[in-house]
Write a protein that holds these residues in place. Structure first.
Motif, PDB file in Angstrom:
ATOM      1  N   ILE A  59       0.743  -1.042   0.290  1.00  0.00           N
ATOM      2  CA  ILE A  59      -0.095  -0.106  -0.181  1.00  0.00           C
ATOM      3  C   ILE A  59       0.832   1.409  -0.143  1.00  0.00           C
ATOM      4  N   GLY A  60       0.345   1.820  -0.992  1.00  0.00           N
ATOM      5  CA  GLY A  60       1.182   2.782  -0.912  1.00  0.00           C
ATOM      6  C   GLY A  60       0.181   4.204  -0.674  1.00  0.00           C
ATOM      7  N   ILE A  61       0.498   5.947  -0.186  1.00  0.00           N
ATOM      8  CA  ILE A  61      -0.119   6.448   0.213  1.00  0.00           C
ATOM      9  C   ILE A  61       0.293   7.969  -0.362  1.00  0.00           C
ATOM     10  N   TYR A  62      -0.732   8.614  -0.949  1.00  0.00           N
ATOM     11  CA  TYR A  62      -0.607   9.896  -1.858  1.00  0.00           C
ATOM     12  C   TYR A  62      -0.934  11.050  -0.655  1.00  0.00           C
ATOM     13  N   TYR A  63      -0.059  11.551  -0.631  1.00  0.00           N
ATOM     14  CA  TYR A  63      -0.620  12.302   0.411  1.00  0.00           C
ATOM     15  C   TYR A  63      -1.139  14.214   0.279  1.00  0.00           C
ATOM     16  N   ILE A 111      -3.175   1.211  -4.260  1.00  0.00           N
ATOM     17  CA  ILE A 111      -2.751  -0.403  -4.087  1.00  0.00           C
ATOM     18  C   ILE A 111      -2.343  -1.018  -5.525  1.00  0.00           C
ATOM     19  N   GLY A 112      -1.685  -1.763  -6.357  1.00  0.00           N
ATOM     20  CA  GLY A 112      -1.632  -1.880  -7.257  1.00  0.00           C
ATOM     21  C   GLY A 112      -1.138  -0.942  -8.508  1.00  0.00           C
ATOM     22  N   TRP A 113      -2.046  -0.558  -9.113  1.00  0.00           N
ATOM     23  CA  TRP A 113      -2.698  -0.049  -9.639  1.00  0.00           C
ATOM     24  C   TRP A 113      -4.528   0.846  -9.904  1.00  0.00           C
ATOM     25  N   ILE A 114      -4.931   0.555  -8.871  1.00  0.00           N
ATOM     26  CA  ILE A 114      -5.915   1.277  -7.769  1.00  0.00           C
ATOM     27  C   ILE A 114      -5.609   2.523  -7.020  1.00  0.00           C
ATOM     28  N   LYS A 115      -6.283   3.531  -6.983  1.00  0.00           N
ATOM     29  CA  LYS A 115      -6.147   4.571  -6.377  1.00  0.00           C
ATOM     30  C   LYS A 115      -7.628   4.426  -5.344  1.00  0.00           C
ATOM     31  N   THR A 116      -7.741   4.602  -4.537  1.00  0.00           N
ATOM     32  CA  THR A 116      -9.162   4.813  -4.133  1.00  0.00           C
ATOM     33  C   THR A 116      -9.473   6.799  -3.463  1.00  0.00           C
ATOM     34  N   HIS A 117     -10.613   6.520  -3.555  1.00  0.00           N
ATOM     35  CA  HIS A 117     -11.019   8.109  -2.950  1.00  0.00           C
ATOM     36  C   HIS A 117     -11.127   9.103  -1.494  1.00  0.00           C
ATOM     37  N   LYS A 118     -10.320  10.040  -1.725  1.00  0.00           N
ATOM     38  CA  LYS A 118      -9.561  10.493  -0.484  1.00  0.00           C
ATOM     39  C   LYS A 118     -10.087  10.656   0.425  1.00  0.00           C
ATOM     40  N   ILE A 119      -9.469  10.589   1.805  1.00  0.00           N
ATOM     41  CA  ILE A 119      -9.070   9.913   2.827  1.00  0.00           C
ATOM     42  C   ILE A 119      -8.855  11.791   3.441  1.00  0.00           C
ATOM     43  N   LYS A 120     -10.271  11.618   4.496  1.00  0.00           N
ATOM     44  CA  LYS A 120      -9.554  13.378   5.806  1.00  0.00           C
ATOM     45  C   LYS A 120      -9.116  12.662   7.124  1.00  0.00           C
ATOM     46  N   PRO A 121      -7.889  12.082   7.448  1.00  0.00           N
ATOM     47  CA  PRO A 121      -7.377  11.656   8.384  1.00  0.00           C
ATOM     48  C   PRO A 121      -7.329  12.739   9.069  1.00  0.00           C
ATOM     49  N   LYS A 122      -7.328  12.595  10.463  1.00  0.00           N
ATOM     50  CA  LYS A 122      -6.838  14.179  11.473  1.00  0.00           C
ATOM     51  C   LYS A 122      -5.880  13.682  12.401  1.00  0.00           C
ATOM     52  N   HIS A 173       5.992   1.973   0.034  1.00  0.00           N
ATOM     53  CA  HIS A 173       5.662   0.998   0.340  1.00  0.00           C
ATOM     54  C   HIS A 173       7.376   0.817   1.810  1.00  0.00           C
ATOM     55  N   LYS A 174       7.129   0.431   2.427  1.00  0.00           N
ATOM     56  CA  LYS A 174       7.716   0.024   3.810  1.00  0.00           C
ATOM     57  C   LYS A 174       8.564   1.790   3.496  1.00  0.00           C
ATOM     58  N   ASN A 175       8.268   2.779   3.739  1.00  0.00           N
ATOM     59  CA  ASN A 175       8.852   4.552   4.005  1.00  0.00           C
ATOM     60  C   ASN A 175       8.558   4.625   4.571  1.00  0.00           C
ATOM     61  N   THR A 176      10.178   5.170   5.131  1.00  0.00           N
ATOM     62  CA  THR A 176       9.881   6.250   6.512  1.00  0.00           C
ATOM     63  C   THR A 176      10.174   7.920   5.661  1.00  0.00           C
ATOM     64  N   SER A 177       8.477   8.989   5.569  1.00  0.00           N
ATOM     65  CA  SER A 177       8.832   9.921   5.259  1.00  0.00           C
ATOM     66  C   SER A 177       8.809  10.769   6.467  1.00  0.00           C
ATOM     67  N   SER A 178       9.708  12.735   6.071  1.00  0.00           N
ATOM     68  CA  SER A 178       9.428  13.928   7.081  1.00  0.00           C
ATOM     69  C   SER A 178       9.383  14.533   6.968  1.00  0.00           C
ATOM     70  N   LEU A 179       8.749  15.671   7.831  1.00  0.00           N
ATOM     71  CA  LEU A 179       8.062  16.869   7.740  1.00  0.00           C
ATOM     72  C   LEU A 179       8.319  17.746   8.642  1.00  0.00           C
ATOM     73  N   HIS A 180       8.610  18.705   8.538  1.00  0.00           N
ATOM     74  CA  HIS A 180       9.132  19.800   8.940  1.00  0.00           C
ATOM     75  C   HIS A 180       8.299  21.257   9.276  1.00  0.00           C
ATOM     76  N   PRO A 181       7.544  21.005  10.002  1.00  0.00           N
ATOM     77  CA  PRO A 181       6.399  22.375  10.144  1.00  0.00           C
ATOM     78  C   PRO A 181       7.221  23.486  10.998  1.00  0.00           C
ATOM     79  N   VAL A 182       7.105  24.666  10.386  1.00  0.00           N
ATOM     80  CA  VAL A 182       7.681  25.834  11.486  1.00  0.00           C
ATOM     81  C   VAL A 182       6.869  26.941  11.997  1.00  0.00           C
ATOM     82  N   PHE A 183       6.358  27.284  12.474  1.00  0.00           N
ATOM     83  CA  PHE A 183       5.778  28.250  13.440  1.00  0.00           C
ATOM     84  C   PHE A 183       6.852  29.674  13.587  1.00  0.00           C
ATOM     85  N   LYS A 184       6.384  30.565  13.251  1.00  0.00           N
ATOM     86  CA  LYS A 184       6.472  31.478  13.767  1.00  0.00           C
ATOM     87  C   LYS A 184       5.861  33.123  13.444  1.00  0.00           C
ATOM     88  N   GLY A 185       5.675  34.008  15.040  1.00  0.00           N
ATOM     89  CA  GLY A 185       5.090  34.872  14.285  1.00  0.00           C
ATOM     90  C   GLY A 185       3.891  35.694  15.564  1.00  0.00           C
TER      91      GLY A 185
END
Length: 227
Positions: free
Chosen positions: A110-114, A189-200, A140-152
């Protein structure tokens, strides 16, 4: 008395008349055509729905056995807070917060489009900052990084209890800050892409304030995923 004198008459107890039986037409095994048709139709619909549910259940079981999906894991691995000052004169919060996050996809198939990611900084239930992060695809089996910055600076209206909690945190040098991620994602999933999901994603972090240029120790925190 001789039987000849009775002249054939009978003087015994009276004999009751024979009972009459009544037969109601249209009752019994006969069926109204409309009622029978409605009953058959309901029975057919029930059987179709039951069959569809069984088929869907079998498909779901097969997919689960093949894919073996696992939860995606979100962590705040590091946080740097150099300013977090609340002015009681105008209820303004001055902040400078940088976060490092990791997203671990443990799934093999399973891959994920953000497609969109919004990071929000929250304090005592109120949002003081937000930032839109770059969309990306996670394999698949991947670790990605995010770097949010809040200043103001931002207007934050706190009650007396929240202000008291803020003063206690200021004295201790560690602030209870909440960081949330609002996402729109699609699964591949393979060549199938699901509809958009809204996790929080919700991350409750305790962030120490850096003082005199010295970095404080931050404890890695696992976030909660809400589908």
């Amino acid at each position: 008395m001789p039987e000849s004198n009775l002249n054939g008459a009978y003087y015994g107890p009276s004999i009751p008349p024979p009972s009459k039986s009544y037969h109601r037409h249209g009752r019994g095994s006969s069926c109204n055509p409309c009622s029978c048709l409605f009953g058959c139709l309901c029975n057919c619909i029930f059987q179709i729905i039951f069959t569809i549910l069984i088929v869907l259940g079998v498909i779901a079981l097969v997919l689960w056995l093949v894919l073996r999906p696992n939860k995606v894991k979100f962590y705040v691995t590091d946080a740097t807070l150099t300013q977090f000052d609340l002015s009681t004169a105008n209820n303004t919060l001055y902040y400078d917060l940088a976060l490092n996050m990791t997203i671990r996809n443990p799934n093999k198939r399973i891959g994920i489009y953000y497609d969109s990611i919004e990071a929000r900084g929250m304090y005592k239930g109120q949002r003081f900052a937000s930032q839109n992060l770059e969309p990306f695809y996670q394999g698949h089996k991947n670790t990605s990084s995010l770097h949010p910055v809040f200043k103001g600076q931002s207007l934050v209206l706190l009650g007396d209890r929240e202000k008291s909690n803020y003063n206690n945190e200021k004295n201790s040098g560690v602030y209870d800050i909440e960081m949330k991620l609002y996402m729109r994602i699609r699964l591949k999933i393979g060549w199938i892409k699901t509809h958009k999901i809204k996790p929080k994603i919700e991350c409750d972090i305790k962030v120490p304030l850096e003082s005199n240029g010295r970095s404080a120790n931050f404890e890695e925190t696992r976030c909660h995923l809400d589908w």
